[in-house]
Design an enzyme around this catalytic site. Structure first.
Site, mmCIF file in Angstrom:
data_model
loop_
_atom_site.group_PDB
_atom_site.id
_atom_site.type_symbol
_atom_site.label_atom_id
_atom_site.label_comp_id
_atom_site.label_asym_id
_atom_site.label_seq_id
_atom_site.Cartn_x
_atom_site.Cartn_y
_atom_site.Cartn_z
ATOM 1 N N SER A 203 27.579 43.367 38.596
ATOM 2 C CA SER A 203 27.831 43.018 37.200
ATOM 3 C C SER A 203 26.661 43.492 36.337
ATOM 4 C CB SER A 203 28.077 41.513 37.077
ATOM 5 O OG SER A 203 28.547 41.170 35.781
ATOM 6 N N GLU A 336 39.139 42.911 38.260
ATOM 7 C CA GLU A 336 37.871 42.397 37.746
ATOM 8 C C GLU A 336 38.059 41.259 36.736
ATOM 9 O OE1 GLU A 336 34.705 43.043 38.315
ATOM 10 O OE2 GLU A 336 34.573 44.988 39.310
ATOM 11 N N HIS A 456 36.194 39.606 39.557
ATOM 12 C CA HIS A 456 34.774 39.821 39.310
ATOM 13 C C HIS A 456 33.927 38.827 40.110
ATOM 14 C CE1 HIS A 456 31.551 41.587 36.990
ATOM 15 N NE2 HIS A 456 31.107 40.405 36.615
#
Length: 562
Positions: A203, A336, A456
């Site tokens: 990330s 995600e 994610h």
């Protein structure tokens, strides 16, 4: 009596020195004593926690480049982590301390020269730490690598900028550089090879990894890089209007717009006050995640009085090929942006806002003026491609989440991979993580298990031992363990050899050969129930973005002028 005390002291020192479970290492700053930790049956490692690598950035050092730590006297206890960098607490308030520039080292053997993997944590550049509550090294240790996790300044403390000589910005990225300098100088004492360092992160950590690849200030400090779920091209990862943001902050506090005065005023502002002014997710205006977060990396003025980290736009550095040419892995999760399901639960205005403002669908970094025929064509093209321009609502939620996944992550990562493969002299590898199993902990904690795909941060528990999330034990026979072992092996192979599949007969990796991307062919590895190689992942979707960009974008990734 004095002799008796001296003898006792010598005996105590001798016993202390003979405690093999608590080794003492000499570093450039002083001595650090580690502990022995377990990574499973017949598996143990040494942990050295809370090693300072820079001076505390407090007082006049706030909003300044990090400086090397001055060292310490005696033996520092490395059994516990130290303060995390300040961020907003989950239930409000502020957690952490400005005295936070520490790193942790994990190694199975202090003798020898092993590949080193330096982890840069995620958290939107506003939260998180390198501590083992989330990033426990248990899965990585059996692969005989030395692991380093770091803290770096976050939010306003890490990325505030006046876009001039008074506060150039990128303090958090400069912290990462200093941590890597510490690794180069000290890691051999922990059994690591300073000439074989891989940086990796997820990330915002993946974005940070890519910025380090792009910065000449990090040249020679690492030799391979892995960017998970983020690169410098993601729409939320580069601040192109830092001065506007600085003035907004000044107005909020009633401070002067004069940069020198503003910076000094902010240095004297209590940390709690600064952190509490940072925007939360719901403070971000719709369309959330499509524009830069407030405090993220920026391009610094070239006349900064302190050493700069980045002075050009990321796209210009990539196109010029003037980045660090090192073996590079980049990839993403198959879904995600699944977390965006909850945006509609919390904010019921989202559908209407997008319906009233079709320009929201147009990437801001394509520099297309709002209300133009080009903007309308891009908006229409995206709506047609994802849900055939049906009315926005819950019945298109899967298609909506797919669009968000591509807008916030996949399109930018795909663009990064293609450009790197064209311009780098070192190999570029591309992956998609699609497995959905019992270690997809983020998805399960958020009660999204019925939705398709890997979301994610779902990959974190496949690399790391995550003790912060309470879960039932995952048995060795669970296929999630096999996927975890494969994921770890691919990354540690890459750290060791610069190739994630160097052994054609590795049965754990199903004898798959992960081919690098070339200018002609976009090879990739899908990490799912099995390892599956292919070309051009999500090709129909990414082709939509490439086609619209080619037809309508003005100076893409060079940021808005309107």
């Amino acid at each position: 009596m004095l002799k008796f005390v001296v003898v006792l002291s010598l005996v105590a020192l001798a016993v202390h020195a003979q405690d093999a479970s608590r080794p003492i290492i000499n570093t450039s700053g002083g001595q650090i004593q580690g502990i022995t930790a377990s990574c499973g049956l017949f598996c143990s490692y040494f942990a050295f926690n809370g090693i300072p690598y820079a001076q505390p950035p407090v007082g006049e050092l706030r909003f300044r480049n990090p400086r090397p730590h001055g060292g310490w006297q005696g033996v520092k206890d490395g059994s516990e982590h130290r303060s995390t960098c300040p961020s907003g607490g989950f239930l409000g308030g502020v957690s952490g301390s400005e005295d936070c520039l520490y790193l942790n080292v994990y190694t199975q053997n202090l003798i020898g020269s092993r590949p080193v993997m330096v982890w840069i944590h995620g958290g939107s550049f506003t939260g998180g730490s390198g501590n083992s509550w989330i990033y426990g090294p248990d899965n990585l240790m059996p692969e005989d690598v030395v692991v380093v996790t770091i803290n770096y300044r976050l939010g306003i403390l890490g990325f505030f900028s006046t876009d001039d000589v008074h506060a150039a910005g990128n303090w958090g990225m400069k912290d990462c550089v200093m941590a890597l300098q510490w690794v180069r100088q000290n890691i051999a004492a922990f059994g690591g090879d300073p000439n074989n360092v891989t940086i990796f992160g997820e990330s915002a950590g993946g974005v940070a990894v890519h910025y380090l690849v792009l910065s000449n200030k990090a040249s020679g400090l690492f030799h391979k890089a892995i960017a998970q779920s983020g690169t410098a091209l993601v729409p939320w990862g580069f601040q192109y209007r830092p001065r506007e943001l600085a003035y907004r902050l000044a107005d909020r506090f009633g401070y002067s717009h004069d940069s020198a005065t503003l910076v000094q005023s902010l240095r004297n502002t209590p940390i709690e006050t600064l952190i509490e002014t940072q925007e939360g997710w719901l403070d971000i205006e719709i369309p959330r995640g499509f524009k830069p977060f407030d405090f993220v990396p920026n391009a610094e003025p070239v006349n900064s009085p302190e050493e700069t980290f980045l002075t050009q736009l990321p796209i210009d550095i990539i196109n010029a090929g003037t980045f660090n040419h090192v073996p590079f892995i980049a990839g993403y999760m198959s879904m995600e942006s699944l977390f965006m399901v909850y945006e509609h639960t919390i904010d019921s205005t989202v559908w209407n806002a997008f319906t009233r403002n079709p320009d929201y669908f147009v990437p801001h970094f394509w520099n297309i003026p709002h209300g133009t025929a080009a903007s309308a064509a891009v908006s229409q093209g995206i709506r047609n491609a994802y849900w055939q321009d049906r009315p926005l609502g819950n019945d298109i939620m899967v298609e909506w989440l797919t669009f968000h996944t591509d807008q916030q992550f996949i399109y930018a990562i795909d663009k990064t991979v293609r450009l790197h493969a064209q311009r780098s002299s070192a190999p570029t590898y591309y992956y998609q993580f699609s497995f959905d199993g019992d270690l997809n902990l983020v998805k399960r904690v958020l009660m999204l298990g019925s939705w398709p795909g890997a979301m994610h941060a779902d990959d974190i528990p496949y690399l790391w031992s995550v003790t912060d999330l309470t879960i039932s034990p995952i048995l060795p026979t669970n296929h999630a363990r096999t996927v975890s072992n494969r994921f770890v092996r691919l990354f540690t192979n890459f750290a060791r050899f610069g190739n994630p599949t160097p052994n054609a007969v590795d049965t754990l990796l199903q004898s798959r050969q992960w081919q690098p991307v070339t200018a002609a062919t976009v090879h990739y590895m899908d990490i799912g129930h099995d390892l599956v190689t292919g070309v051009n992942p999500n090709g129909q979707r990414t082709a939509v973005w490439r086609d619209l960009e080619a037809r309508y974008a003005n100076d893409p990734f060079r940021f808005p002028r309107n």
